[in-house]
Design an enzyme around this catalytic site. Structure first.
Site, PDB file in Angstrom:
ATOM      1  N   LYS A  58      13.868  -0.063  -2.833  1.00 54.86           N
ATOM      2  CA  LYS A  58      13.897   1.169  -3.629  1.00 54.86           C
ATOM      3  C   LYS A  58      15.330   1.653  -3.808  1.00 54.86           C
ATOM      4  O   LYS A  58      15.736   2.039  -4.910  1.00 54.86           O
ATOM      5  CB  LYS A  58      13.058   2.264  -2.946  1.00 54.86           C
ATOM      6  CG  LYS A  58      11.573   2.091  -3.143  1.00 54.86           C
ATOM      7  CD  LYS A  58      10.752   2.970  -2.204  1.00 54.86           C
ATOM      8  CE  LYS A  58       9.278   2.619  -2.316  1.00 54.86           C
ATOM      9  NZ  LYS A  58       8.458   3.121  -1.203  1.00 54.86           N
ATOM     10  N   GLN A 102       8.487   7.344   3.374  1.00 54.32           N
ATOM     11  CA  GLN A 102       7.709   6.107   3.421  1.00 54.32           C
ATOM     12  C   GLN A 102       6.553   6.232   4.405  1.00 54.32           C
ATOM     13  O   GLN A 102       6.722   6.693   5.533  1.00 54.32           O
ATOM     14  CB  GLN A 102       8.636   4.944   3.827  1.00 54.32           C
ATOM     15  CG  GLN A 102       7.985   3.582   3.794  1.00 54.32           C
ATOM     16  CD  GLN A 102       7.618   3.105   2.388  1.00 54.32           C
ATOM     17  OE1 GLN A 102       8.260   3.484   1.409  1.00 54.32           O
ATOM     18  NE2 GLN A 102       6.596   2.299   2.288  1.00 54.32           N
ATOM     19  N   ASP A 125       6.512  10.643  -5.325  1.00 57.38           N
ATOM     20  CA  ASP A 125       5.315   9.859  -5.000  1.00 57.38           C
ATOM     21  C   ASP A 125       4.062  10.495  -5.583  1.00 57.38           C
ATOM     22  O   ASP A 125       3.013   9.851  -5.640  1.00 57.38           O
ATOM     23  CB  ASP A 125       5.134   9.788  -3.476  1.00 57.38           C
ATOM     24  CG  ASP A 125       5.686   8.518  -2.864  1.00 57.38           C
ATOM     25  OD1 ASP A 125       5.667   7.473  -3.535  1.00 57.38           O
ATOM     26  OD2 ASP A 125       6.123   8.573  -1.699  1.00 57.38           O
TER      27      ASP A 125
HETATM   28  N1  GUN Z   1       3.642   3.066   1.663  1.00 57.49           N
HETATM   29  C1  GUN Z   1       3.018   2.133   0.918  1.00 57.49           C
HETATM   30  N2  GUN Z   1       3.099   2.454  -0.394  1.00 57.49           N
HETATM   31  C2  GUN Z   1       3.790   3.596  -0.469  1.00 57.49           C
HETATM   32  C3  GUN Z   1       4.216   4.414  -1.556  1.00 57.49           C
HETATM   33  O1  GUN Z   1       3.954   4.153  -2.737  1.00 57.49           O
HETATM   34  N3  GUN Z   1       4.922   5.515  -1.218  1.00 57.49           N
HETATM   35  C4  GUN Z   1       5.206   5.837   0.074  1.00 57.49           C
HETATM   36  N4  GUN Z   1       5.895   6.951   0.305  1.00 57.49           N
HETATM   37  N5  GUN Z   1       4.842   5.101   1.100  1.00 57.49           N
HETATM   38  C5  GUN Z   1       4.133   3.986   0.819  1.00 57.49           C
END
Ligand code: GUN
Length: 306
Positions: A58, A102, A125
């Protein structure tokens, strides 16, 4: 079906790459016009290898798109109060327009409390209850990346979705529920199916659009699919390698929630795994961060659809 036409393969990787290019160009124009450079902060707690890879990727993708990027790495034993303090700091940081914590988080930290602490206008998100509520009531807000990416692929493939029968298999807050809301917003007739649904194959056979987001390898079989349907496979499941010798060495491969070969013989179009929905998630995360930066700068975001 000997006379069947093979399904079109929906190339999510190519679509995501185009989307990232459009986001980067729009972000550059935003910067030229307002001086605002979109900023994304990713917070990771602990050493989960998959999470570390996601977060690193990311950060790299954000920088490649010309964004400001910050990654906060916290140790496994971080307390909830310490994580909340980091979120508070990022909420108040004018260089940051998107905050992503995350998941999963270690057991001593309540994910709900942390997600609720993120400024909803920086919640790229789309997990905050305020954004879930905005989506459910047809308001403007930040939408979870994976379902929004699925919707982009569907509209690219099918154009107008109005009146189509959509079945979403899976009811998670991250994918299934927001996917339902997005499809409703496009005037689909939506059924949400899940582990307690009776006669799931029969329910799936109604679908012009079938979205599988259950996390069970190859659960959706070819005879669950209506001929010509568009199939979106959100699953990313690791299973042992097909070759016994490699499987014995612990080698794995990634499969979706849909039995691809069977489904591709019946469907009109289908996303592969890998290379379908997966690459869309980070691309949409960047699009959401750009949109949040535009809102902070008080300007209308440019449309990014292809
Ligand atoms: N863990 C797995 N997928 C995601 C996501 O799209 N966002 C976040 N913050 N954590 C994740």
């Amino acid at each position: 079906m000997s006379d069947s036409v093979p399904a079109r393969i929906i190339d999510g990787k190519a679509f995501a790459s185009g989307l990232v290019d459009r986001v980067a160009a729009a972000a550059e124009r935003l910067r030229g016009k307002t001086g605002v450079r979109p900023g994304l902060a990713a917070v990771i707690v602990g050493d989960d290898p998959a999470s570390r890879i996601y977060v690193k990727s990311k950060g790299e993708r954000a920088e490649a798109a010309g964004f400001h990027s910050e990654t906060v790495r916290l140790p496994e034993e971080t307390t909830q109060a310490e994580l909340l303090a980091v979120v508070e700091r990022l909420n108040g940081d004018r260089a940051i327009h998107g905050i992503l914590v995350q998941l999963p988080l270690p057991p001593q930290i309540g994910a709900d409390a942390v997600l609720a602490a993120i400024d909803p206008d920086k919640d790229v998100d789309g997990f905050h209850v305020v954004n879930a509520g905005r989506l459910a009531t047809g308001g403007r807000g930040l939408v979870p990346c994976t379902p929004l990416g699925c919707l982009m692929l569907l509209k690219h493939e099918l154009g107008d979705l109005s009146g189509l029968e959509a079945v979403v298999v899976g009811r998670s807050n991250i994918v299934g529920k927001p996917m339902v809301q997005l499809l409703l917003g496009e005037s689909c007739t939506v059924t949400v199916a899940h582990s307690r649904t009776r006669d799931l194959p029969e329910v799936c056979r109604r679908a012009d659009i079938l979205v599988a987001a259950v996390g069970r390898p190859e659960m959706v079989r070819g005879d669950w699919i209506k001929p010509g349907a568009t199939v979106i496979d959100v699953g990313i499941n690791r299973v042992p390698s097909k070759e016994p010798a490699r499987a014995a060495e612990g080698k794995t491969r990634v499969v979706g929630d849909v039995a691809f070969d069977e489904a591709a013989a019946v469907a009109g179009a289908i996303t592969p795994v890998p290379g379908g929905v997966g690459p869309m998630t980070i691309a949409v995360l960047l699009a959401n961060t750009y949109a949040a930066a535009c809102a902070a700068a008080g300007v209308e975001a440019e449309p990014l659809d292809a």
